[in-house]
Design a protein around this motif. Structure first.
Motif, PDB file in Angstrom:
ATOM      1  N   UNK A   1       0.689  -1.319   0.046  1.00  0.00           N
ATOM      2  CA  UNK A   1       0.099  -0.043  -0.146  1.00  0.00           C
ATOM      3  C   UNK A   1       0.890   1.404   0.128  1.00  0.00           C
ATOM      4  N   UNK A   2       1.855   1.192   0.740  1.00  0.00           N
ATOM      5  CA  UNK A   2       2.818   2.553   0.813  1.00  0.00           C
ATOM      6  C   UNK A   2       3.370   2.739  -0.483  1.00  0.00           C
ATOM      7  N   UNK A   3       3.829   1.358  -1.065  1.00  0.00           N
ATOM      8  CA  UNK A   3       4.641   1.597  -2.443  1.00  0.00           C
ATOM      9  C   UNK A   3       3.698   2.285  -3.311  1.00  0.00           C
ATOM     10  N   UNK A   4       2.357   1.786  -3.464  1.00  0.00           N
ATOM     11  CA  UNK A   4       1.329   2.386  -4.283  1.00  0.00           C
ATOM     12  C   UNK A   4       1.287   4.066  -4.016  1.00  0.00           C
ATOM     13  N   UNK A   5       1.094   4.287  -2.850  1.00  0.00           N
ATOM     14  CA  UNK A   5       0.995   5.701  -2.538  1.00  0.00           C
ATOM     15  C   UNK A   5       2.154   6.531  -2.999  1.00  0.00           C
ATOM     16  N   UNK A   6       3.300   5.994  -2.787  1.00  0.00           N
ATOM     17  CA  UNK A   6       4.555   6.838  -3.112  1.00  0.00           C
ATOM     18  C   UNK A   6       4.723   6.838  -4.456  1.00  0.00           C
ATOM     19  N   UNK A   7       4.369   5.879  -5.357  1.00  0.00           N
ATOM     20  CA  UNK A   7       4.654   5.937  -6.702  1.00  0.00           C
ATOM     21  C   UNK A   7       3.382   6.032  -7.789  1.00  0.00           C
ATOM     22  N   UNK A   8       2.289   6.257  -7.022  1.00  0.00           N
ATOM     23  CA  UNK A   8       1.247   6.557  -8.043  1.00  0.00           C
ATOM     24  C   UNK A   8       1.515   7.780  -8.790  1.00  0.00           C
ATOM     25  N   UNK A   9       0.694   7.655 -10.273  1.00  0.00           N
ATOM     26  CA  UNK A   9       0.998   8.867 -10.978  1.00  0.00           C
ATOM     27  C   UNK A   9       2.451   9.439 -11.377  1.00  0.00           C
ATOM     28  N   UNK A  10       3.301   8.433 -11.270  1.00  0.00           N
ATOM     29  CA  UNK A  10       4.616   8.919 -11.561  1.00  0.00           C
ATOM     30  C   UNK A  10       5.335   8.349 -12.922  1.00  0.00           C
ATOM     31  N   UNK A  11       4.546   7.576 -13.650  1.00  0.00           N
ATOM     32  CA  UNK A  11       5.010   6.797 -14.698  1.00  0.00           C
ATOM     33  C   UNK A  11       5.946   5.711 -14.422  1.00  0.00           C
ATOM     34  N   UNK A  12       5.451   4.875 -13.561  1.00  0.00           N
ATOM     35  CA  UNK A  12       6.294   3.756 -13.146  1.00  0.00           C
ATOM     36  C   UNK A  12       5.273   2.466 -13.556  1.00  0.00           C
ATOM     37  N   UNK A  13       6.017   1.295 -13.166  1.00  0.00           N
ATOM     38  CA  UNK A  13       5.417  -0.082 -13.557  1.00  0.00           C
ATOM     39  C   UNK A  13       5.919  -1.467 -12.650  1.00  0.00           C
ATOM     40  N   UNK A  14       5.076  -2.063 -12.448  1.00  0.00           N
ATOM     41  CA  UNK A  14       5.528  -3.516 -11.835  1.00  0.00           C
ATOM     42  C   UNK A  14       5.213  -4.565 -12.966  1.00  0.00           C
ATOM     43  N   UNK A  15       6.368  -5.641 -12.458  1.00  0.00           N
ATOM     44  CA  UNK A  15       6.326  -6.896 -13.327  1.00  0.00           C
ATOM     45  C   UNK A  15       6.089  -8.190 -12.440  1.00  0.00           C
ATOM     46  N   UNK A  16       5.180  -9.024 -13.079  1.00  0.00           N
ATOM     47  CA  UNK A  16       5.027 -10.234 -12.370  1.00  0.00           C
ATOM     48  C   UNK A  16       5.109 -11.318 -13.045  1.00  0.00           C
ATOM     49  N   UNK A  17       5.557 -12.464 -12.350  1.00  0.00           N
ATOM     50  CA  UNK A  17       5.320 -13.929 -13.074  1.00  0.00           C
ATOM     51  C   UNK A  17       4.124 -14.264 -12.999  1.00  0.00           C
ATOM     52  N   UNK A  18       3.764 -15.364 -13.838  1.00  0.00           N
ATOM     53  CA  UNK A  18       2.258 -15.829 -13.564  1.00  0.00           C
ATOM     54  C   UNK A  18       2.110 -17.036 -13.056  1.00  0.00           C
ATOM     55  N   UNK A  19       2.761 -18.150 -13.430  1.00  0.00           N
ATOM     56  CA  UNK A  19       2.481 -19.426 -12.540  1.00  0.00           C
ATOM     57  C   UNK A  19       2.924 -19.477 -11.439  1.00  0.00           C
ATOM     58  N   UNK A  20       2.154 -19.950 -10.402  1.00  0.00           N
ATOM     59  CA  UNK A  20       2.512 -20.032  -9.049  1.00  0.00           C
ATOM     60  C   UNK A  20       2.949 -18.590  -8.246  1.00  0.00           C
ATOM     61  N   UNK A  21       2.597 -17.480  -8.950  1.00  0.00           N
ATOM     62  CA  UNK A  21       2.816 -16.259  -8.574  1.00  0.00           C
ATOM     63  C   UNK A  21       1.595 -15.536  -8.568  1.00  0.00           C
ATOM     64  N   UNK A  22       0.808 -15.142 -10.048  1.00  0.00           N
ATOM     65  CA  UNK A  22      -0.366 -14.797 -10.100  1.00  0.00           C
ATOM     66  C   UNK A  22      -1.352 -15.430  -9.625  1.00  0.00           C
ATOM     67  N   UNK A  23      -1.388 -16.928 -10.171  1.00  0.00           N
ATOM     68  CA  UNK A  23      -2.092 -17.922  -9.657  1.00  0.00           C
ATOM     69  C   UNK A  23      -1.536 -18.849  -8.884  1.00  0.00           C
ATOM     70  N   UNK A  24      -2.459 -19.689  -8.247  1.00  0.00           N
ATOM     71  CA  UNK A  24      -1.606 -21.285  -7.773  1.00  0.00           C
ATOM     72  C   UNK A  24      -1.739 -22.208  -8.798  1.00  0.00           C
ATOM     73  N   UNK A  25      -0.633 -22.684  -9.119  1.00  0.00           N
ATOM     74  CA  UNK A  25      -0.614 -23.813 -10.042  1.00  0.00           C
ATOM     75  C   UNK A  25       0.272 -23.351 -11.265  1.00  0.00           C
ATOM     76  N   UNK A  26       0.317 -24.014 -12.030  1.00  0.00           N
ATOM     77  CA  UNK A  26       1.123 -23.911 -13.481  1.00  0.00           C
ATOM     78  C   UNK A  26      -0.020 -24.130 -14.405  1.00  0.00           C
ATOM     79  N   UNK A  27      -0.224 -23.023 -15.316  1.00  0.00           N
ATOM     80  CA  UNK A  27      -1.247 -22.999 -16.347  1.00  0.00           C
ATOM     81  C   UNK A  27      -0.729 -23.989 -17.523  1.00  0.00           C
TER      82      UNK A  27
END
Length: 365
Positions: free
Chosen positions: A24-50
Motif C-alpha cells: 500500500x505504501x509503495x502504491x501511495x508513493x509511486x502513483x501517477x509517476x509513470x512507473x510499472x510493476x512486473x509479475x510472473x504468472x504461474x505460482x505467482x499470479x495464480x496457484x499452479x502452473x497453467x
C-alpha cells in the motif's frame, strides 16, 4: 486518470499484514509517476502452473491435432537419446531413455488416434479405459518429468509447446479456456499414474506423478487493479505460452482483467494461416531466467526512460534475474515455495508471502 485525492487500500484478504502495508505504501508513493510493476504468472499470479495443467488436460482428453507420424517426430524433437540419470528407472529397475519411452508412446498414440482422436470409434470414457490410454498417459508424464532433470528446462518447455502444433492460435486459446475452467474445479493434489501391466513395451512398467489443479488468487487480482487504478502499469512476463497467459490474464471470467499488450510470454512460430508449428519464435527472448530481464530491457524499460520496475514478483529460480537486476526495484514480492528463492529471503526489499499447500490460498502468517 489521476486520483490524487483518492485512498489507496488493498483488500485485507489473506495477505501477511506487513506485506499488505508495504505494498500500500509503495502504491501511495509511486502513483501517477509513470512507473510499472512486473509479475510472473504461474505460482505467482495464480496457484499452479497453467502450461502444465494444459499438458495434463491434453492427455486426459486426447486434444491433439497431430498425425501419429508427426506426433512421433514432435516427442523426439531435440531430445538426446542417451540414458537418463540413475534414478530414472522403470519398475523393474532398468534405467530408461527417451527412445524407449517414445517408441511406446508412439505405438499407443497410433491406437488412440485411430480409435478416438481422428475417428470417434470409441467414446472418451471407453478410450480412457483401454490399456493403450493407460500406457500413453503414464509414459507421457514420465518423459515430461525426465526432460528438465536430465537435459534442460528450455528443452522441456519447448517439448510441451510443440504438442500444440497443428492448432490455430484461436484453437489453442479455446483449449486453454477449457483447461483452465476444468482445473479450477479440480482438487489441488499430486496424482500418481502407472503404465499398463499388459502393454509393457520397450520401456517396461513405469510410475510417476504430477501436480494437478489451478486456483485464482483474489489478492493478486486486487493488487493488479489497485496498481492500475493508481496509474502504475502492470506487466506479466511468463515462461508459459503467450496464448495461454492471454486467456487467463485478460478473460473477464477470471477477474485479472489485464491488457493483452502488457503480456510477454513464450511464442512459437506459426504459418500464414496462424497454425502453430514445432519451432520457437526466436525474434523474442526465451522468457525464462535471464530471458525475463532481457524481455523487460527490450520491450518495457524503453517506455519508462530506461527505468526498471518498482515492484517485481516471482516464486522460483526462473524469476531470480528479473527480481534482482534492477536498482529501481523497491519491493520484491516473493510467493514463497519450499526450497525456492531461499537466497533472496534476507534481501531488505523482499516481502515473503507464504501459501497454504492444501488450499492454494495465501497464508497470512
Amino acid at each position: 486518470m489521476s486520483i490524487e485525492n483518492s485512498c489507496v487500500r488493498l483488500d485485507e484478504g489473506r495477505w501477511n499484514p506487513k506485506n499488505r502495508e508495504v505494498l500500500e505504501k509503495l502504491i501511495k508513493e509511486y502513483r501517477n509517476t509513470n512507473n510499472y510493476a512486473v509479475f510472473d504468472w504461474d505460482n505467482t499470479s495464480i496457484q499452479g502452473d497453467t502450461q502444465l495443467n494444459l499438458f495434463i488436460y491434453q492427455i486426459e482428453n486426447l486434444k491433439y491435432k497431430l498425425s501419429p507420424e508427426k506426433f512421433n517426430e514432435v516427442i523426439r524433437k531435440n531430445v538426446p537419446t542417451n540414458d537418463f540419470k540413475e534414478r530414472f528407472k522403470n519398475l523393474d529397475g532398468e534405467v530408461l531413455n527417451a527412445t524407449r519411452l517414445a517408441n511406446d508412446i508412439y505405438k499407443s498414440y497410433t491406437y488412440l488416434y485411430e480409435n478416438y482422436i481422428f475417428d470417434k470409434k470409441l467414446s472418451l470414457k471407453e478410450i480412457r479405459n483401454t490399456e493403450e490410454f493407460k500406457d500413453f498417459r503414464a509414459k507421457m508424464h514420465y518423459l515430461h518429468n525426465a526432460l528438465p532433470s536430465n537435459f534442460s528446462a528450455e528443452l522441456a518447455c519447448l517439448w510441451e509447446f510443440y504438442l500444440l502444433s497443428g492448432m490455430t492460435k484461436d484453437e489453442v486459446k479455446s483449449l486453454a479456456k477449457q483447461s483452465n475452467d476444468a482445473k479450477l474445479g479440480e482438487a489441488l493434489e499430486n496424482i500418481i499414474v502407472e503404465s499398463s501391466n499388459k502393454l509393457t513395451g520397450e520401456a517396461g512398467r513405469v510410475r510417476t506423478g504430477y501436480e494437478n489443479g489451478l486456483r485464482i488468487r483474489p489478492e493478486m487480482t486486487n493488487l493488479y487493479h489497485e496498481l492500475k487504478r493508481n496509474d502504475i502499469d502492470v506487466y506479466i512476463v511468463s515462461a508459459s505460452m503467450q496464448e495461454l497467459i492471454e486467456v487467463f490474464a485478460t478473460d473477464k471470467s477470471y477477474g485479472y482483467n489485464l491488457n493483452k499488450e502488457d503480456i510477454y510470454a513464450m511464442k512459437v512460430k506459426t504459418t500464414a494461416d496462424n497454425i502453430l508449428i514445432d519451432d520457437y519464435n526466436h525474434e523474442i527472448p526465451f522468457t525464462q531466467k535471464e530471458g525475463k530481464s532481457e524481455t523487460i530491457d527490450r520491450f518495457i524499460r524503453p517506455k519508462y526512460n530506461g527505468r526498471g520496475p518498482i515492484l517485481v514478483a516471482g516464486d522460483a529460480v526462473g524469476d531470480e534475474s528479473m527480481l534482482t537486476k534492477y536498482k529501481d526495484t523497491k519491493v520484491l514480492l516473493i510467493m514463497k515455495r519450499e526450497g525456492k528463492l531461499d537466497n533472496l529471503v534476507s534481501d531488505k526489499r523482499a516481502l515473503i508471502q507464504h501459501r497454504n499447500l492444501q488450499t492454494g490460498l495465501l497464508d497470512p502468517k
